[in-house]
Structure formats: structure tokens, C-alpha cells
Design a protein around this motif. Structure first.
Motif, PDB file in Angstrom:
ATOM      1  N   GLY A 171       0.824  -1.215   0.000  1.00 56.99           N
ATOM      2  CA  GLY A 171       0.000   0.000   0.000  1.00 56.99           C
ATOM      3  C   GLY A 171       0.848   1.250   0.000  1.00 56.99           C
ATOM      4  N   ASP A 172       0.194   2.369  -0.179  1.00 54.56           N
ATOM      5  CA  ASP A 172       0.899   3.638  -0.314  1.00 54.56           C
ATOM      6  C   ASP A 172       1.328   4.196   1.035  1.00 54.56           C
ATOM      7  OD1 ASP A 172       1.973   5.854  -1.620  1.00 54.56           O
ATOM      8  OD2 ASP A 172       0.144   7.001  -1.318  1.00 54.56           O
ATOM      9  N   SER A 173       0.406   4.245   1.973  1.00 53.57           N
ATOM     10  CA  SER A 173       0.722   4.738   3.313  1.00 53.57           C
ATOM     11  C   SER A 173       0.736   3.535   4.252  1.00 53.57           C
ATOM     12  CB  SER A 173      -0.330   5.757   3.769  1.00 53.57           C
ATOM     13  OG  SER A 173       0.016   6.303   5.026  1.00 53.57           O
ATOM     14  N   GLY A 249       4.088   8.170   8.351  1.00 51.36           N
ATOM     15  CA  GLY A 249       2.742   8.736   8.303  1.00 51.36           C
ATOM     16  C   GLY A 249       2.411   9.449   7.013  1.00 51.36           C
ATOM     17  N   MET A 250       3.351   9.472   6.074  1.00 44.93           N
ATOM     18  CA  MET A 250       3.152  10.157   4.802  1.00 44.93           C
ATOM     19  C   MET A 250       2.820   9.179   3.685  1.00 44.93           C
ATOM     20  SD  MET A 250       6.399  12.786   4.677  1.00 44.93           S
ATOM     21  CE  MET A 250       6.655  14.060   5.921  1.00 44.93           C
ATOM     22  N   THR A 251       2.212   9.705   2.644  1.00 42.08           N
ATOM     23  CA  THR A 251       2.063   8.935   1.408  1.00 42.08           C
ATOM     24  C   THR A 251       3.350   9.080   0.591  1.00 42.08           C
ATOM     25  OG1 THR A 251       1.184  10.812   0.161  1.00 42.08           O
ATOM     26  CG2 THR A 251      -0.408   9.439   1.366  1.00 42.08           C
ATOM     27  N   SER A 252       3.498   8.261  -0.443  1.00 41.26           N
ATOM     28  CA  SER A 252       4.677   8.359  -1.295  1.00 41.26           C
ATOM     29  C   SER A 252       4.761   9.728  -1.967  1.00 41.26           C
ATOM     30  CB  SER A 252       4.653   7.266  -2.373  1.00 41.26           C
ATOM     31  OG  SER A 252       4.806   5.991  -1.802  1.00 41.26           O
ATOM     32  N   ALA A 253       3.622  10.258  -2.356  1.00 41.25           N
ATOM     33  CA  ALA A 253       3.609  11.572  -3.006  1.00 41.25           C
ATOM     34  C   ALA A 253       4.096  12.652  -2.040  1.00 41.25           C
ATOM     35  CB  ALA A 253       2.213  11.893  -3.504  1.00 41.25           C
ATOM     36  N   GLU A 254       3.714  12.545  -0.792  1.00 42.76           N
ATOM     37  CA  GLU A 254       4.161  13.524   0.205  1.00 42.76           C
ATOM     38  C   GLU A 254       5.654  13.395   0.471  1.00 42.76           C
ATOM     39  OE1 GLU A 254       0.058  14.004   2.852  1.00 42.76           O
ATOM     40  OE2 GLU A 254       1.435  12.341   3.265  1.00 42.76           O
ATOM     41  N   ARG A 255       6.166  12.175   0.519  1.00 42.15           N
ATOM     42  CA  ARG A 255       7.602  11.978   0.721  1.00 42.15           C
ATOM     43  C   ARG A 255       8.390  12.521  -0.466  1.00 42.15           C
ATOM     44  NH1 ARG A 255       6.488   6.314   1.232  1.00 42.15           N
ATOM     45  NH2 ARG A 255       5.081   6.190   3.013  1.00 42.15           N
ATOM     46  N   ALA A 256       7.847  12.356  -1.660  1.00 39.73           N
ATOM     47  CA  ALA A 256       8.537  12.819  -2.863  1.00 39.73           C
ATOM     48  C   ALA A 256       8.684  14.335  -2.907  1.00 39.73           C
ATOM     49  CB  ALA A 256       7.811  12.329  -4.110  1.00 39.73           C
ATOM     50  N   LEU A 258       9.604  16.048  -0.307  1.00 34.53           N
ATOM     51  CA  LEU A 258      10.639  16.426   0.654  1.00 34.53           C
ATOM     52  C   LEU A 258      11.938  16.726  -0.087  1.00 34.53           C
ATOM     53  CD1 LEU A 258       9.998  13.675   3.366  1.00 34.53           C
ATOM     54  CD2 LEU A 258       9.438  16.111   3.549  1.00 34.53           C
ATOM     55  N   PRO A 259      12.794  17.570   0.465  1.00 34.26           N
ATOM     56  CA  PRO A 259      14.047  17.914  -0.226  1.00 34.26           C
ATOM     57  C   PRO A 259      14.930  16.690  -0.436  1.00 34.26           C
ATOM     58  CG  PRO A 259      14.068  18.695   2.068  1.00 34.26           C
ATOM     59  CD  PRO A 259      12.669  18.268   1.761  1.00 34.26           C
ATOM     60  N   GLY A 260      15.379  16.515  -1.673  1.00 31.96           N
ATOM     61  CA  GLY A 260      16.314  15.455  -1.990  1.00 31.96           C
ATOM     62  C   GLY A 260      15.714  14.095  -2.255  1.00 31.96           C
ATOM     63  N   VAL A 261      14.396  13.943  -2.122  1.00 36.17           N
ATOM     64  CA  VAL A 261      13.756  12.640  -2.300  1.00 36.17           C
ATOM     65  C   VAL A 261      13.210  12.539  -3.718  1.00 36.17           C
ATOM     66  CG1 VAL A 261      11.950  11.061  -1.522  1.00 36.17           C
ATOM     67  CG2 VAL A 261      13.168  12.494   0.140  1.00 36.17           C
ATOM     68  N   SER A 262      13.632  11.519  -4.450  1.00 29.01           N
ATOM     69  CA  SER A 262      13.144  11.328  -5.801  1.00 29.01           C
ATOM     70  C   SER A 262      11.816  10.586  -5.785  1.00 29.01           C
ATOM     71  CB  SER A 262      14.158  10.531  -6.626  1.00 29.01           C
ATOM     72  OG  SER A 262      14.330   9.230  -6.097  1.00 29.01           O
ATOM     73  N   GLU A 263      11.010  10.812  -6.792  1.00 35.60           N
ATOM     74  CA  GLU A 263       9.700  10.162  -6.869  1.00 35.60           C
ATOM     75  C   GLU A 263       9.840   8.644  -6.909  1.00 35.60           C
ATOM     76  OE1 GLU A 263       5.719  10.173  -9.751  1.00 35.60           O
ATOM     77  OE2 GLU A 263       7.340  11.610 -10.068  1.00 35.60           O
ATOM     78  N   GLY A 264      10.858   8.153  -7.629  1.00 38.93           N
ATOM     79  CA  GLY A 264      11.032   6.718  -7.764  1.00 38.93           C
ATOM     80  C   GLY A 264      11.445   6.024  -6.478  1.00 38.93           C
ATOM     81  N   ALA A 266      10.667   7.300  -3.298  1.00 44.42           N
ATOM     82  CA  ALA A 266       9.853   7.739  -2.174  1.00 44.42           C
ATOM     83  C   ALA A 266       9.129   6.587  -1.486  1.00 44.42           C
ATOM     84  CB  ALA A 266       8.848   8.790  -2.641  1.00 44.42           C
ATOM     85  N   SER A 267       8.669   5.609  -2.277  1.00 52.19           N
ATOM     86  CA  SER A 267       7.921   4.496  -1.695  1.00 52.19           C
ATOM     87  C   SER A 267       8.800   3.612  -0.813  1.00 52.19           C
ATOM     88  CB  SER A 267       7.290   3.651  -2.806  1.00 52.19           C
ATOM     89  OG  SER A 267       8.296   3.061  -3.618  1.00 52.19           O
ATOM     90  N   GLN A 268      10.107   3.614  -1.050  1.00 55.19           N
ATOM     91  CA  GLN A 268      11.022   2.755  -0.308  1.00 55.19           C
ATOM     92  C   GLN A 268      11.624   3.430   0.929  1.00 55.19           C
ATOM     93  OE1 GLN A 268      14.122   1.366  -2.888  1.00 55.19           O
ATOM     94  NE2 GLN A 268      12.725   0.625  -4.458  1.00 55.19           N
TER      95      GLN A 268
END
Length: 310
Positions: A171-173, A249-256, A258-264, A266-268
């Protein structure tokens, strides 16, 4: 000479082209990468799917063409844990060889840890004293410790961020229960090998390599990558402990975002942060320094060591 190191990793296939000579620092000339996430493409039997193999072959061919375009004299290919542990590894390697002409050596976990340690030692030099090196990849966690260029102790554990995300955090979150279960699993795995390192003494300097540590350090306030290789970047255990529940507590989109976090990646990041936190805690590390060099540079340095000096 111009060398190309072709890293078939658990997250990406990365060609790094460098201008290198014995006794000199390798100078990056070109980077070509494609995100495959092989660690997440394993089926229920632990095999890489046909579609995954097709994509891998195509990406390796693209990388070889890029190496040719950039005038690479020698390509140093290798694969890591995703291929190493795939149930159909022999089939994967045969397809790559047949369709691209490249024989893809598969590094053992111990070799990964030792080559990454070599890169960190060369980067920081002898004045760093006893080094503890932690590297979190997509498929595995590598640890090395020692005073020389060959570590006194080295280990590889199946605690990569991609592998753990697929197996433990669907899941995402992520569900808090799943996060807690993964935390227990990670700590139990690392705790088993801490004693093997403790008998060699206390490190003078602890180093983190890999994208996961770089992203966590950037989130915690470290300098941007655009500020250059030689800016010191560090990650403290205290800041990491503050960020782990926030990331969970964040979704992958929210983590992405953040500074320095790539979209690919973020889920990991939650799984990677749990591994980083556990390793720092169980090894008694309050702060580690980010090393720009890791496995790819270690492979290049080892090759240069075997070239004749002009």
C-alpha cells in the motif's frame, strides 16, 4: 583511460563513465541510468518475470550503446542482490549474455561490502582511522569495518529498502502494525551480527553510503547535491529517530515532495529509514558522515589497482 562501470542493481541499472588512471582520482564523465526495481519484480517463486528480463536486456543494451558513444575503452559490468538471489538467475544471465554480448558477473554480498568499504577508505583516507561503513541498497544492507583497505569484518543482510517495502509494507501509506513488525524484523536481523563487528573494537569514523542515506541526510538538513561533492554531509541518529514516524505517516507523493527525495525512491524510504535507524542504534552510532563514493567506485578502484603503472 575511459572506463565504464555497469551496475545492475536492485533499483537501477547505472552506467558510470569515468576518466581513470592508476594513482589518480577517477573523474566522472557521464552517467546513464534507468530505474528497473528488479527487487520488486520477483514473483511468488522468487524469479524475475519474463517482462522484467526483457526490460533488463533492453536497458543493458542501451547502456552499452551509451558507453560506446562516450568512447569507453573497457566496461566493468556486475550485478548485485536482485539477480544474485533470483530463482532464475542463470536464465537471466544467459539472456543478457546472448542478446547483449556482455557476461554479467554477480557479486557476492561479501564482495559488495568489501568493495564499498574500499571506496569509503580511499575517499576518507588513513586519517579516518577505523571505519564502520553502512550501505543500504534496494536488495541488501552491506556493512564493513576495519583499519585497512580490506575490512576486518564484512557482512551482507537481505535488508534492502526495495525488498523490504515489497514484502512488509504493502500500500501507499503503511499500516502502523506493518511498520512495527518490519522494525522488529530488521532489528533482529542486524542484532545477530553486531557481535561479529564489536570484537574488532570501536570505530573512529562511521560512514553511510547509498541513495537512502543521502536522502535521509538531506531531509534532516544536509547540504544539497548541487553544493558539490566536497561539502561535508552528516546524519545524526537523533534527527533520524524524529523523522522515521513522520515518514511512516506520509504517502509516497508527500515523501517525494521532501528535499532530496526522488519520486522513484519515495515508496522505499520508510523501509530504508527503519534499516538506517536500526543499524545506527545497534552499532551505537550517534552520527555518520555521508560518503559520495560507494560500490561502483570500489569496482573502478579495484580495476585501477591491477593496471600497470605507466
Amino acid at each position: 583511460m575511459r572506463l565504464g562501470v555497469l551496475d545492475v542493481g536492485s533499483n537501477t541499472v547505472h552506467l558510470l563513465v569515468v576518466d581513470a588512471h592508476p594513482g589518480a582520482r577517477p573523474l566522472p564523465a557521464h552517467s546513464h541510468k534507468a530505474e528497473l526495481r528488479l527487487a520488486e519484480l520477483l514473483d511468488d517463486e522468487g524469479a524475475i518475470s519474463e517482462a522484467g528480463i526483457d526490460r533488463l536486456v533492453a536497458v543493458v543494451q542501451e547502456a552499452l550503446e551509451a558507453a560506446e558513444d562516450k568512447g569507453v575503452e573497457e566496461v566493468l559490468p556486475f550485478a548485485t542482490s536482485a539477480v544474485r538471489e533470483a530463482a532464475n538467475a542463470d536464465t537471466v544471465l544467459a539472456r543478457v549474455q546472448k542478446e547483449t554480448g556482455i557476461t554479467l558477473p554477480v557479486l557476492t554480498g561479501d564482495e559488495e561490502a568489501r568493495l564499498t568499504f574500499l571506496a569509503a577508505r580511499r575517499w576518507f583516507g588513513w586519517s579516518a582511522g577505523k571505519l564502520l561503513v553502512l550501505d543500504i541498497g534496494g536488495g541488501s544492507l552491506e556493512i564493513g569495518f576495519g583499519m585497512d583497505e580490506e575490512p576486518d569484518a564484512a557482512a551482507s543482510l537481505p535488508l534492502g529498502a526495495g525488498r523490504l517495502t515489497k514484502a512488509w509494507l504493502p500500500g501507499d501509506s503503511p499500516d502502523p502494525t506493518d511498520v512495527r513488525a518490519l522494525r522488529r524484523h530488521v532489528r533482529a536481523q542486524i542484532a545477530r551480527i553486531v557481535g561479529d563487528f564489536a570484537r574488532h573494537g570501536t570505530p573512529d569514523h562511521t560512514v553511510g553510503t547509498s541513495k537512502t542515506f543521502k536522502q535521509l541526510a538531506r531531509i534532516a538538513g544536509a547540504a544539497r547535491s548541487t553544493d558539490g561533492l566536497y561539502v561535508q554531509r552528516a546524519l545524526t541518529r537523533r534527527s533520524l529517530e524524529e523523522w522515521v514516524p513522520k515518514l511512516a505517516g506520509m504517502t509516497s507523493a508527500e515523501r517525494a515532495r521532501l528535499p532530496g527525495v526522488s519520486e522513484g525512491r519515495a515508496s522505499q524510504l520508510v523501509a530504508g529509514a527503519l534499516v538506517a535507524e536500526a543499524a545506527m542504534d545497534l552499532f551505537g552510532v550517534e552520527e555518520l558522515e555521508i560518503c559520495p563514493w560507494a560500490l561502483r567506485e570500489g569496482v573502478i578502484l579495484r580495476r585501477l589497482d591491477h593496471l600497470p603503472t605507466p
